[in-house]
Every structure is written in structure tokens, then in C-alpha cells.
Design a protein around this motif. Structure first.
Motif, PDB file in Angstrom:
ATOM      1  N   GLU A 103       0.870  -1.163   0.000  1.00  0.00           N
ATOM      2  CA  GLU A 103       0.000   0.000   0.000  1.00  0.00           C
ATOM      3  C   GLU A 103       0.921   1.231   0.000  1.00  0.00           C
ATOM      4  O   GLU A 103       1.726   1.418   0.917  1.00  0.00           O
ATOM      5  CB  GLU A 103      -0.871  -0.009   1.264  1.00  0.00           C
ATOM      6  N   PHE A 105       2.493   5.022   0.193  1.00  0.00           N
ATOM      7  CA  PHE A 105       2.377   6.291   0.926  1.00  0.00           C
ATOM      8  C   PHE A 105       3.462   7.232   0.413  1.00  0.00           C
ATOM      9  O   PHE A 105       4.639   7.033   0.727  1.00  0.00           O
ATOM     10  CB  PHE A 105       2.616   6.089   2.433  1.00  0.00           C
ATOM     11  N   GLU A 128      -4.346   7.338  -6.651  1.00  0.00           N
ATOM     12  CA  GLU A 128      -3.738   6.008  -6.589  1.00  0.00           C
ATOM     13  C   GLU A 128      -2.800   5.796  -5.410  1.00  0.00           C
ATOM     14  O   GLU A 128      -2.093   4.793  -5.365  1.00  0.00           O
ATOM     15  CB  GLU A 128      -2.952   5.753  -7.887  1.00  0.00           C
ATOM     16  N   SER A 129      -2.709   6.750  -4.487  1.00  0.00           N
ATOM     17  CA  SER A 129      -1.767   6.583  -3.377  1.00  0.00           C
ATOM     18  C   SER A 129      -2.222   7.389  -2.160  1.00  0.00           C
ATOM     19  O   SER A 129      -2.946   8.374  -2.300  1.00  0.00           O
ATOM     20  CB  SER A 129      -0.379   7.084  -3.802  1.00  0.00           C
ATOM     21  N   ASN A 130      -1.781   6.955  -0.980  1.00  0.00           N
ATOM     22  CA  ASN A 130      -1.882   7.801   0.206  1.00  0.00           C
ATOM     23  C   ASN A 130      -0.757   8.827   0.152  1.00  0.00           C
ATOM     24  O   ASN A 130       0.267   8.611  -0.519  1.00  0.00           O
ATOM     25  CB  ASN A 130      -1.663   6.969   1.474  1.00  0.00           C
ATOM     26  N   ARG A 155     -10.918  13.681   1.670  1.00  0.00           N
ATOM     27  CA  ARG A 155      -9.817  12.709   1.752  1.00  0.00           C
ATOM     28  C   ARG A 155      -8.657  13.208   2.625  1.00  0.00           C
ATOM     29  O   ARG A 155      -7.654  12.517   2.772  1.00  0.00           O
ATOM     30  CB  ARG A 155      -9.306  12.426   0.327  1.00  0.00           C
ATOM     31  N   ASP A 171      -9.851   4.046   2.280  1.00  0.00           N
ATOM     32  CA  ASP A 171      -9.630   4.852   1.073  1.00  0.00           C
ATOM     33  C   ASP A 171      -8.242   5.458   1.141  1.00  0.00           C
ATOM     34  O   ASP A 171      -7.712   5.678   2.219  1.00  0.00           O
ATOM     35  CB  ASP A 171     -10.628   6.010   1.025  1.00  0.00           C
ATOM     36  N   TYR A 172      -7.720   5.779  -0.031  1.00  0.00           N
ATOM     37  CA  TYR A 172      -6.459   6.508  -0.024  1.00  0.00           C
ATOM     38  C   TYR A 172      -6.695   7.866   0.615  1.00  0.00           C
ATOM     39  O   TYR A 172      -7.682   8.537   0.342  1.00  0.00           O
ATOM     40  CB  TYR A 172      -5.931   6.667  -1.443  1.00  0.00           C
TER      41      TYR A 172
END
Ligand code: ATP
Length: 221
Positions: A103, A105, A128-130, A155, A171-172
Motif C-alpha cells: 500500500e 504512501f 492512486e496513493s496515500n 480525503r 480509502d487513499y
């Protein structure tokens, strides 16, 4: 199959890497409970107007020296290998191929994040990313909310002291992280080298030694 891991993506010019980067990396690693952080020097940084950029191989060599002995901090040549302008969208796609179980970041200082709307396909990167957006002296973290269009507002979240695993959203998310940032910048270090001043308190000893042995940053703008 490798388990899902939380992978930090810390990009930068790293010209050179300094104690401010390391402190920031240590803090977000702990606070966001990451499993690993990739430190990724840009080959050609798209957002820097500076002229005095050391060769990519030197910036990578200094990064390796600075991160030596830390298993959780990994120097990565993935942008340098591509030998083209280092857009985050390309890097993210490559990381998703290389680490399909991770995942992502993105780790980024607020000064750099505030320019995100100038990035290539920035909405795609946000989708598409945190993000872990870190405070930095001289900048307001809350400004992140002011610059992002409405659709991203839900977000954005503040990352509290030590986040419990369960508190992470599925969720991101764009996490705002107040860190004890050190007031150090690479430009200040290059200026000091040019003026013949000590940088011993600003970079790890092996990096200071590398800069001197390779005569980096002695002239230029
Ligand atoms: P320069 O002074 O040449 O602009 P820099 O010190 O900002 O360089 P970069 O390699 O451009 O270093 O930074 C890479 C990333 O690290 C960016 O996201 C930046 O915001 C962040 N960063 C750099 N220095 C610090 C610091 N002292 N504290 C927190 N984040 C930092």
C-alpha cells in the motif's frame, strides 16, 4: 506471497541528503507505522530550477552512505535507471509493478506538496496513493486544504500522535503530519560548502566526507 505492507515513497532531489530528510523519515516511519521507506533520488527533477545539481550517481552514493545499516530505509535507483524527467506518476506506476502487495504512501514536505497542481497527472497520483504531508519550518500545513479543489477535501485527515492500525481509512488518504522538522535545507548546505563553512551538523559524517572528497558544490549557482 508477500503480505500487504505499508510502503513509504520518499522522493527528492537529495542534493545532498541531509539530517532534515532523515529526521522526517524517522518520524513518519514511526507515526504512520510504515514497514519500509524507499528513498528515491530524481534523475531529472521536474520542479527544480536550480543549476547546481550533482550527478545522479553522486546523489545516490550519498544516499546509500546516509542510509547504511538501516534496514527499514532503502535507497532506490528506480528513477535514475529510467534516465528521464522523474514524474511521480511514472514512479508510482513502476512501484505498483514492483511491489504489487504494497500500500503506497508518498512522503513529502508541505513546501513540495503545495505545488502539486503543477505535477504531471497530479489527480491520478492522488487517486492512486496515500500521502503523508509533513510540516516544515516556514510553511503552514493547513494550507494543503486551501489549495486542493473540493473533490479532495473529504480525503484529507490529520495524523495524530501514534495512529492505531485500525484508525487508517480504507480509502487513499492525504494525511497531514505535524513533525519536529529540522530547519535544514540542501540549498543551505550547498551554500556553506561553497563558502568553505562546516556542514558537520547538517549531514551524516560519511556524506560530508563524500562531498569533500568528490569536490561537490564548490562552484555553481
Ligand atoms: P533544496 O534546498 O535544494 O530545495 P531540500 O532540502 O528541500 O532541497 P529535497 O531533496 O528537494 O530537499 O527534498 C525532498 C523532500 O524532502 C521534499 O518533499 C521536501 O519537502 C522534504 N524535506 C526536505 N528537507 C526537509 C526538512 N528539513 N524537514 C522536512 N521535510 C524536508
Amino acid at each position: 506471497m508477500e503480505r500487504i505492507s505499508k510502503l513509504g515513497i520518499f522522493g527528492g532531489t537529495f542534493n545532498p541528503i541531509h539530517l532534515g530528510h532523515l529526521r522526517a523519515g524517522e518520524e513518519v516511519y514511526r507515526r504512520a507505522r510504515l514497514d519500509k521507506i524507499l528513498f528515491i533520488p530524481a534523475y531529472i527533477p521536474p520542479h527544480k530550477k536550480q543549476v547546481n545539481i550533482a550527478p545522479a550517481e553522486d546523489r545516490l552514493a550519498m544516499l546509500r552512505l546516509a542510509l547504511a545499516g538501516r534496514q527499514e530505509f532503502v535507497p532506490s535507483a528506480i528513477e535514475i535507471e529510467d534516465q528521464r524527467t522523474s514524474y511521480s506518476i511514472y514512479t508510482l506506476k513502476k512501484i505498483k509493478r514492483l511491489y504489487p502487495q504494497a500500500e503506497p504512501f508518498f512522503i513529502i514536505g508541505v513546501d513540495a506538496f503545495l505545488e502539486i497542481e503543477t505535477w504531471k497527472d497530479y489527480e491520478h497520483v492522488l487517486e492512486e496513493s496515500n500521502f503523508l504531508v509533513m510540516s516544515r519550518p516556514g510553511y503552514r500545513l493547513a494550507e494543503v486544504k486551501e489549495i486542493l479543489p473540493n473533490r479532495w477535501q473529504s480525503r484529507i485527515a490529520w495524523l495524530k500522535e501514534e495512529e492505531k492500525e485500525s484508525r487508517f481509512s480504507s480509502d487513499y488518504t492525504i494525511y497531514l503530519v505535524e513533525i519536529n522538522a529540522l530547519p535544514i535545507s540542501a540549498s543551505e548546505i550547498r551554500d556553506k560548502v561553497r563558502r568553505g563553512e562546516s556542514i558537520a551538523h547538517l549531514v551524516p559524517p560519511a556524506v560530508a566526507d563524500y562531498i569533500h572528497r568528490h569536490h561537490l558544490y564548490q562552484d555553481g549557482l
